[in-house]
Every structure is written in C-alpha cells, then in structure tokens.
Scaffold this active site. Structure first.
Site, mmCIF file in Angstrom:
data_model
loop_
_atom_site.group_PDB
_atom_site.id
_atom_site.type_symbol
_atom_site.label_atom_id
_atom_site.label_comp_id
_atom_site.label_asym_id
_atom_site.label_seq_id
_atom_site.Cartn_x
_atom_site.Cartn_y
_atom_site.Cartn_z
ATOM 1 N N TRP A 101 73.621 -26.351 -47.824
ATOM 2 C CA TRP A 101 72.220 -25.692 -47.692
ATOM 3 C C TRP A 101 71.776 -26.193 -46.319
ATOM 4 O O TRP A 101 70.632 -25.807 -46.033
ATOM 5 C CB TRP A 101 71.544 -25.509 -49.151
ATOM 6 C CG TRP A 101 72.044 -25.447 -50.271
ATOM 7 C CD1 TRP A 101 72.162 -25.364 -51.406
ATOM 8 C CD2 TRP A 101 72.395 -24.023 -50.384
ATOM 9 N NE1 TRP A 101 73.184 -24.516 -52.303
ATOM 10 C CE2 TRP A 101 73.484 -23.665 -51.035
ATOM 11 C CE3 TRP A 101 72.179 -22.818 -49.257
ATOM 12 C CZ2 TRP A 101 73.301 -21.741 -51.673
ATOM 13 C CZ3 TRP A 101 73.011 -21.026 -49.352
ATOM 14 C CH2 TRP A 101 73.186 -21.332 -50.852
ATOM 15 N N ASP A 171 63.836 -29.082 -49.142
ATOM 16 C CA ASP A 171 64.396 -27.803 -50.727
ATOM 17 C C ASP A 171 64.600 -29.007 -51.842
ATOM 18 O O ASP A 171 65.708 -29.610 -51.984
ATOM 19 C CB ASP A 171 65.585 -27.899 -50.015
ATOM 20 C CG ASP A 171 65.680 -26.648 -50.930
ATOM 21 O OD1 ASP A 171 65.721 -25.973 -51.751
ATOM 22 O OD2 ASP A 171 67.206 -25.947 -49.832
ATOM 23 N N LYS A 195 67.338 -21.840 -59.608
ATOM 24 C CA LYS A 195 67.914 -22.255 -60.182
ATOM 25 C C LYS A 195 67.512 -23.145 -61.359
ATOM 26 O O LYS A 195 68.275 -23.318 -62.123
ATOM 27 C CB LYS A 195 68.637 -23.567 -59.520
ATOM 28 C CG LYS A 195 68.504 -23.034 -58.386
ATOM 29 C CD LYS A 195 70.328 -22.776 -57.800
ATOM 30 C CE LYS A 195 70.318 -21.918 -56.518
ATOM 31 N NZ LYS A 195 70.541 -22.262 -55.263
HETATM 32 C C1 LIG Z 1 70.831 -21.649 -54.333
HETATM 33 C C2 LIG Z 1 70.227 -22.785 -52.929
HETATM 34 C C3 LIG Z 1 69.778 -21.945 -51.758
HETATM 35 C C4 LIG Z 1 69.768 -20.986 -51.731
HETATM 36 O O1 LIG Z 1 68.861 -20.060 -52.225
HETATM 37 P P1 LIG Z 1 68.588 -18.333 -51.710
HETATM 38 O O2 LIG Z 1 67.962 -18.540 -52.961
HETATM 39 O O3 LIG Z 1 70.146 -17.801 -52.284
HETATM 40 O O4 LIG Z 1 68.517 -18.046 -50.448
HETATM 41 C C5 LIG Z 1 69.159 -22.931 -51.255
HETATM 42 N N1 LIG Z 1 68.602 -24.536 -51.361
HETATM 43 C C6 LIG Z 1 69.421 -24.726 -52.299
HETATM 44 C C7 LIG Z 1 69.086 -26.661 -52.674
HETATM 45 C C8 LIG Z 1 69.748 -24.475 -53.141
HETATM 46 O O5 LIG Z 1 70.414 -24.753 -55.092
#
Ligand SMILES: *Cc1c(COP(=O)(O)O)cnc(C)c1O
Length: 361
Positions: A101, A171, A195
């Site tokens: 990511w 993030d 998540k």
């Molecule tokens: C799942 C995830 C993403 C991507 O998320 P999307 O909503 O599918 O774009 C980005 N960063 C982290 C840490 C993630 O767990």
C-alpha cells in the site's frame, strides 16, 4: 442462521449488534417511513446521522478543534492521489515503503511531484518496520508518508518515524480505531473504513486545518478531491456515501460502548496474544514477521509447506473459519482479527490449529 468466523482482511467482520440494528431499521428508520438508503442527504434525519457520526468519532479519537473530519468516497487508492494533490505544495514528499500500500501510494504521488523513498523494508519481503529514528528527510519535503499498519504483511509502526519537523501523513486503514492515537502527532490520518469500521465506499480523512486553508496544491485538482471544499461543505458537497456513513456512525457508538479506544486496545491485544502465543509455541505454524513489529490486526503465518497451507485453509473453511488464505502476493495464511472479531473467534481458531497440528505432524 449460520454466521462464520470471518478472518477477512477487508471488507471485514462488523459487530453483529450493529448489523442487527441496521436490519431492524432497514424499512423504517426511526419513524421516517423509509430506509436510510432512500433518504435525501439534505434531510433532517440524515443531517443528524452524519453530524452524530462526526461527533462520536471526534470524541473517540479526541480530535482537536483545529482538525477537520471529512467523509469522502473513492477508496484508499484514491486518497493515494489526494494526498499529493492537496499537500505537495513544494512538489516533493518523503515516503517510507513498508508494503504494497505504501508502494502504491508512493507511485501515485510520483505523478504529481518528486517522491523520495527514505526507507524501505522491501529487502526482507516487508517483514519488518525499518528504523526511522534518523532518516534523510529532504529539507523541502511537504510531508512524510507512512502506512501505519501493513495489512498484507502484518507489520505495524509501534514508534512513529522522526519526521524532522515535517508533517506526518498516515494511512491507518487497517488499524483505524483499534487503539488510542495522539492525533496531534499527525498532519493527516486517513482510513478506508472497510477494514475496521464499516462498509466499503467511505474514507475518513482527518486533516489539520492549516494544511488545507489555501486549497489544494494544484489548481487542476478535481473538486471532489479538494479537501478544503469537502471540509467547508461538511462532507456534503455532493451526495456522500450516505448508507456507509450511517453504519460507521453505529460502529462508533458500538466502540464507545465497548470502552472507547482503551477498551478496543485491551480487547485487540488480548486476541493477538492468544494467537501469537500459540504461533510462538507451535512446531508446525510460524509467524512471518519480526516480533517487535507485529500487527495486532493482521496476523500472517505459514507452515513452511505450500501444500499443507492449502490443506489448512480448506479444512479451516469447512470448519467455519473463513478467509484465512494469505494475500495473493505472499501466500500462506493470514488471520485478520479486527475490532469486531470476538475473542471466542480467536480461541476457537487456535483450538482448530492445535488439532490440525496434531493430525499433520
Ligand atoms: C485495503 C487497504 C488499502 C486499499 O483500500 P481500497 O479502499 O481498496 O482502495 C490501502 N491501504 C491499506 C492500509 C489497506 O489496508
């Protein structure tokens, strides 16, 4: 009704209580005679829903008044672009690459300016968090970027990097609201909610007001991606992901009931300990990351034998433990044990792993 133990990395398990409440309100939300899905986002009922969601989130995270909270659409992948679009005023940013990511976020930012990759753990398949106490951060970098919990590899920054005075952008998609956080240490915290907090389609962005006061870094920034516009309009510039925000709001209330973020932390640490203690004592299963960097949300493990891994995933599924297959890029297994995974789910999984170990060694 058969509910499984769902160890999916995302979209992931949600509190059963929240789902039941939403089901009860499906046809008639609090006497409005309609579902939240059918309701104008400008209606009085919806206004209360979105305002309460923000209020509860602010309370949970103790968000200072000089931070804006916005709920937007587009996935964390769109936020990868929104970060440079809004913040890259000098055209340069530092990225710490600890997994897929962060790697994708850095590549996306590179479309807008210079990206300096100041640290990486790619040399050991992202199985650790690099030492970030004294990095070579460019003087004119607009921000330092991290992916705080690496969903795929199962690592977590337990110490934030020394940004040498630059703002930190994080993030937190896969660790959002899993424990208390000092918001003042960040310029931006963002999370895709699928998540740990809600259905896919909502991103929560918490941004320090002064960083967006003058608008985005590039005049071509799409209005929808302009955090100042979103903040000025209190996430109602256009139709927001209404139903998703409503569910997030319910999850925020559920977390408050569970003792807030302190309560969540205790609950999550307890679950992670059960699983890691078992892995550390097992002769068959092994954790794959450095102990000091272990995530308490995503727990990857292997047997060391691909065939046996496959057999485990299949037998686990048959026994009611879903989504234990590791990410397609790393293989093995991964148990995601987010906020809503009950302790009992992890205890039963460990019981099952013990039985599998006895039968296969
Ligand atoms: C799942 C995830 C993403 C991507 O998320 P999307 O909503 O599918 O774009 C980005 N960063 C982290 C840490 C993630 O767990």
């Amino acid at each position: 009704m058969g509910r499984v133990y769902n160890f999916s990395a995302g979209p992931a398990v949600l509190p059963e209580e929240v789902l039941k409440e939403a089901a009860e309100e499906m046809l008639d939300y609090k006497g409005t005679g309609m579902s939240v899905m059918e309701m104008s986002h400008r209606s009085k009922a919806y206004d209360t829903i979105i305002k309460d969601a923000e209020k509860d989130l602010r309370e949970l995270l103790n968000i200072p008044d000089n931070y804006k909270v916005i709920f937007v659409q587009g996935g964390a992948n769109l936020v990868f672009a929104e970060v440079p679009m809004n913040l890259m005023k000098n055209g340069k940013a530092a990225y710490i690459v600890t997994g897929q990511w962060a790697k994708k976020a850095a590549a996306e930012a590179e479309k807008y300016g210079e990206v300096v990759r100041v640290a990486s753990s790619a040399d050991k398949t992202f199985s650790y968090i690099p030492d970030c106490s004294d990095l070579d951060i460019p003087e004119d970098a607009d921000y330092v970027y991290i992916c705080e919990n690496n969903t795929i590899y199962g690592t977590k920054f337990w110490t934030l990097p020394n940004t040498k005075g630059k703002i930190l952008v994080s993030d937190q998609s896969s660790c959002f609201l899993s424990e208390p956080v000092d918001v003042t240490k960040y310029g931006v915290i963002y999370a895709g909610v699928q998540k740990n907090v809600g259905p896919a389609g909502v991103q929560v962005i918490i941004v320090r007001e002064d960083l967006i006061a003058d608008g985005p870094a590039f005049k071509q920034t799409p209005t929808m991606c302009d955090w100042k516009v979103q903040a000025d309009n209190e996430s109602l510039y256009n139709t927001p992901p209404c139903y998703g925000i409503y569910i997030c709001g319910k999850v925020f209330k559920w977390i408050k009931k569970m003792g807030g973020l302190e309560g969540m932390k205790a609950h999550n640490e307890k679950k992670a300990k059960i699983l890691y203690d078992f892995l550390d004592g097992s002769k068959l299963f092994k954790g794959t990351v450095e102990k000091k960097d272990r995530s308490i949300m995503n727990v990857p493990f292997v047997t060391g034998n691909e065939e046996l891994d496959k057999k485990f995933v299949a037998e686990a599924k048959a026994a009611g433990f879903e989504n234990l297959k590791g990410h397609r890029t790393v293989g093995g297994m991964r148990a995601s044990i987010y906020n809503a995974m009950p302790i009992e789910g992890v205890e039963k999984l460990v019981e099952f792993m013990k039985k599998f170990e006895a039968e296969n060694s």
